[in-house]
Enzyme design. Structure first.
Site, mmCIF file in Angstrom:
data_model
loop_
_atom_site.group_PDB
_atom_site.id
_atom_site.type_symbol
_atom_site.label_atom_id
_atom_site.label_comp_id
_atom_site.label_asym_id
_atom_site.label_seq_id
_atom_site.Cartn_x
_atom_site.Cartn_y
_atom_site.Cartn_z
ATOM 1 N N GLU A 119 -78.302 81.051 54.153
ATOM 2 C CA GLU A 119 -79.295 80.682 52.977
ATOM 3 C C GLU A 119 -80.505 80.058 53.929
ATOM 4 O O GLU A 119 -80.538 79.299 54.784
ATOM 5 C CB GLU A 119 -78.937 79.461 52.173
ATOM 6 N N CYS A 132 -87.231 76.070 55.265
ATOM 7 C CA CYS A 132 -85.885 75.807 56.276
ATOM 8 C C CYS A 132 -85.018 76.763 56.561
ATOM 9 O O CYS A 132 -84.475 77.404 55.647
ATOM 10 C CB CYS A 132 -85.463 74.827 55.233
ATOM 11 N N CYS A 139 -71.012 76.122 60.291
ATOM 12 C CA CYS A 139 -71.454 75.442 61.454
ATOM 13 C C CYS A 139 -70.044 74.944 62.006
ATOM 14 O O CYS A 139 -69.299 74.647 61.197
ATOM 15 C CB CYS A 139 -72.089 74.299 60.985
ATOM 16 N N CYS A 143 -69.580 67.884 60.276
ATOM 17 C CA CYS A 143 -70.115 66.182 59.960
ATOM 18 C C CYS A 143 -69.592 65.863 58.699
ATOM 19 O O CYS A 143 -69.638 67.051 57.638
ATOM 20 C CB CYS A 143 -71.540 66.301 60.027
ATOM 21 N N CYS A 146 -71.515 66.911 55.133
ATOM 22 C CA CYS A 146 -72.302 68.199 55.084
ATOM 23 C C CYS A 146 -71.724 69.248 54.722
ATOM 24 O O CYS A 146 -70.535 69.676 55.071
ATOM 25 C CB CYS A 146 -72.980 68.275 56.610
ATOM 26 N N GLY A 192 -76.253 75.446 60.358
ATOM 27 C CA GLY A 192 -75.976 75.843 61.649
ATOM 28 C C GLY A 192 -76.456 74.622 62.641
ATOM 29 O O GLY A 192 -77.198 73.978 62.188
ATOM 30 N N HIS A 248 -77.988 59.245 61.765
ATOM 31 C CA HIS A 248 -76.864 58.853 60.582
ATOM 32 C C HIS A 248 -75.913 57.516 60.842
ATOM 33 O O HIS A 248 -75.319 57.106 59.812
ATOM 34 C CB HIS A 248 -76.051 60.107 60.276
ATOM 35 N N CYS A 367 -81.009 69.139 51.147
ATOM 36 C CA CYS A 367 -80.423 68.990 52.701
ATOM 37 C C CYS A 367 -78.849 68.731 52.585
ATOM 38 O O CYS A 367 -78.243 68.107 51.812
ATOM 39 C CB CYS A 367 -80.917 67.539 53.246
HETATM 40 N N1 SAH Z 1 -77.061 70.795 62.576
HETATM 41 C C1 SAH Z 1 -78.595 70.288 62.578
HETATM 42 C C2 SAH Z 1 -79.160 70.808 61.570
HETATM 43 C C3 SAH Z 1 -78.652 71.199 60.104
HETATM 44 S S1 SAH Z 1 -78.606 69.873 59.032
HETATM 45 C C4 SAH Z 1 -78.530 68.864 62.475
HETATM 46 O O1 SAH Z 1 -77.610 68.251 62.264
HETATM 47 O O2 SAH Z 1 -79.654 68.283 62.550
HETATM 48 C C5 SAH Z 1 -80.247 69.339 58.643
HETATM 49 C C6 SAH Z 1 -80.120 68.053 58.141
HETATM 50 O O3 SAH Z 1 -79.620 67.684 56.744
HETATM 51 C C7 SAH Z 1 -79.575 66.848 59.050
HETATM 52 O O4 SAH Z 1 -80.364 65.915 58.939
HETATM 53 C C8 SAH Z 1 -78.274 66.552 58.271
HETATM 54 O O5 SAH Z 1 -77.561 65.629 58.550
HETATM 55 C C9 SAH Z 1 -78.873 66.710 56.771
HETATM 56 N N2 SAH Z 1 -77.613 66.683 55.804
HETATM 57 C C10 SAH Z 1 -76.395 67.427 55.930
HETATM 58 N N3 SAH Z 1 -75.794 67.028 54.731
HETATM 59 C C11 SAH Z 1 -76.389 66.243 53.994
HETATM 60 C C12 SAH Z 1 -76.118 65.969 52.598
HETATM 61 N N4 SAH Z 1 -74.947 66.079 52.060
HETATM 62 N N5 SAH Z 1 -76.992 65.066 52.073
HETATM 63 C C13 SAH Z 1 -78.110 64.809 52.816
HETATM 64 N N6 SAH Z 1 -78.542 65.405 54.154
HETATM 65 C C14 SAH Z 1 -77.790 65.916 54.604
#
Ligand code: SAH
Length: 394
Positions: A119, A132, A139, A143, A146, A192, A248, A367
């Site tokens: 996406e 974006c 990935c 996390c 996510c 990713g 985070h 995000c």
């Molecule tokens: N792997 C990379 C890029 C992808 S995530 C990274 O970790 O930075 C892009 C952003 O979205 C990151 O800051 C991530 O932590 C945030 N993100 C992921 N899941 C989220 C969620 N459920 N709500 C809000 N932000 C989120």
């Protein structure tokens, strides 16, 4: 210095060799030009006996005019166009879905092979438009907050698949050179972990910044990482982009739970790497610190105080991201009150803070909500992540 692995030179040489060895019944493996940065493109033209300036001409056709058919590249001789048709191609992915949010955000689902899709999201704002983009299919980092991580991991995207997202979006938005440029910023914040795929994300970032392609300035191309320390240390020498760190949590105990790669690269390794990134840069160079706000998990006042302490004198801007929910998560978004209290503590501690406005959540484009279609090939254990790290950063 850039390693030879980082260019397409090997592929070019291989293809040229293949070509010379093949007879008329053997299909020649064509070189893909979409994902070549300037150095690789110049090497390619040299390998077919052409002058390096052809690289700039062809990059302009592909990236600035959205042309994938060599016949349309009218400032090349007929003979060269025919030659290119026989040895090269401009591969582009298929758009399988396009969704438009009430707030103008657009999400595209792109098929990258017959089992997987990724996406890409366009977020229009008053004075800018941000694309974006994804760097992997799924990935491996898992996390806990996510959605992408929950799909598992399939594979790295190649250069052409990464840059194709920009190519497709420009075309879909109708912003070829004569139109007003709508994509002013690109962030590697889709699916990713870009720094576990540096072999392909760095050349793609170079193409985004190349004046013969998209010509974005270093302030407008941002790589976001969960904290792959050895790769953070590679950025400056490879491509002069901006950096965002998905922090985070202000301490190792909490970060190990939210961002498990922290076990491999804890804060005492991560923070110095951020300082090294900023060191020696221009006066405004900084890191963007991303901090997702999850109700009763990482949003307490004491976390805010710890964060002020942790960031210390690091030149940075903190971006608080209200958690975006997705199916089967127990996490909830912090209340507005909690977010504002948290922000106030950071600001009183001297930090520059913004609260990110949620965009595109009605089409699951916010995000952390990007899921794509991922055929998981892993068990997503930390062991896998470590293996992956060894391969990608050695
Ligand atoms: N792997 C990379 C890029 C992808 S995530 C990274 O970790 O930075 C892009 C952003 O979205 C990151 O800051 C991530 O932590 C945030 N993100 C992921 N899941 C989220 C969620 N459920 N709500 C809000 N932000 C989120």
């Amino acid at each position: 210095m850039r390693s030879p692995l980082m260019t397409e030179q090997n592929a070019v040489t291989q293809t040229t060799d293949l070509g010379s060895e093949s007879n008329s019944s053997t299909p020649v493996q064509k070189v893909d030009l979409l994902g070549m940065d300037r150095q690789a493109m110049e090497a390619f033209f040299k390998s077919i006996g052409e002058k390096p300036f052809r690289a700039g001409q062809v990059m302009k056709w592909i990236h600035q005019f959205g042309v994938s058919d060599f016949d349309e590249m009218t400032n090349l001789s007929k003979a060269l166009r025919e030659n290119l048709k026989s040895v090269a191609t401009v591969r582009t992915p298929k758009i399988v879905a396009e969704q438009l949010s009430e707030d103008g955000t657009i999400k595209w689902l792109l098929e990258v092979d017959n089992k997987n899709s990724i996406e890409t999201v366009f977020i229009p704002e008053k004075n800018r438009g941000t694309l974006c983009i994804s760097s992997q299919v799924g990935c491996a980092l898992d996390c806990s907050f996510c959605s992408t991580g929950k799909q598992g991991f399939n594979r790295n995207l190649e250069n052409w698949e990464i840059i194709a997202q920009m190519w497709v979006a420009n075309k879909a938005l109708g912003c070829l050179p004569k139109e007003e440029r709508r994509i002013t910023n690109v962030v590697f914040m889709g699916m990713g972990e870009p720094l576990l795929n540096v072999k392909h994300t760095f050349p793609a970032a170079r193409i985004l910044m190349d004046d013969f392609a998209y010509g974005l300035s270093k302030r407008r191309v941002t790589i976001s990482t969960a904290g792959v320390v050895p790769a953070i240390d590679m950025i400056k020498a490879e491509v002069d982009v901006s950096l965002a760190i998905s922090l985070h949590a202000p301490n190792n105990e909490l970060r190990n739970i939210l961002v498990p790669i922290n076990e491999k690269y804890p804060l005492e390794l991560l923070m110095p790497s951020l300082h090294r990134f900023v060191e020696g840069g221009h006066s405004k160079k900084h890191v963007t610190v991303e901090y997702v706000m999850i109700d009763h998990i990482n949003d307490r006042i004491e976390h805010a105080h710890q964060l002020v302490e942790l960031l210390g004198d690091l030149p940075c801007k903190v971006n608080l991201i209200p958690f975006n929910p997705f199916p089967n998560t127990d996490y909830k978004r912090s209340s507005n009150n909690a977010i504002h209290r948290f922000r106030d503590v950071l600001e009183n501690g001297g930090l520059n803070v913004t609260v990110r406005k949620t965009r595109g959540d009605d089409i699951d484009a916010a995000c952390g909500q990007l899921a794509g279609k991922v055929k998981d090939r892993t068990k997503r254990t930390l062991h896998h992540v470590e293996m992956n790290l060894k391969q990608k950063t050695n």
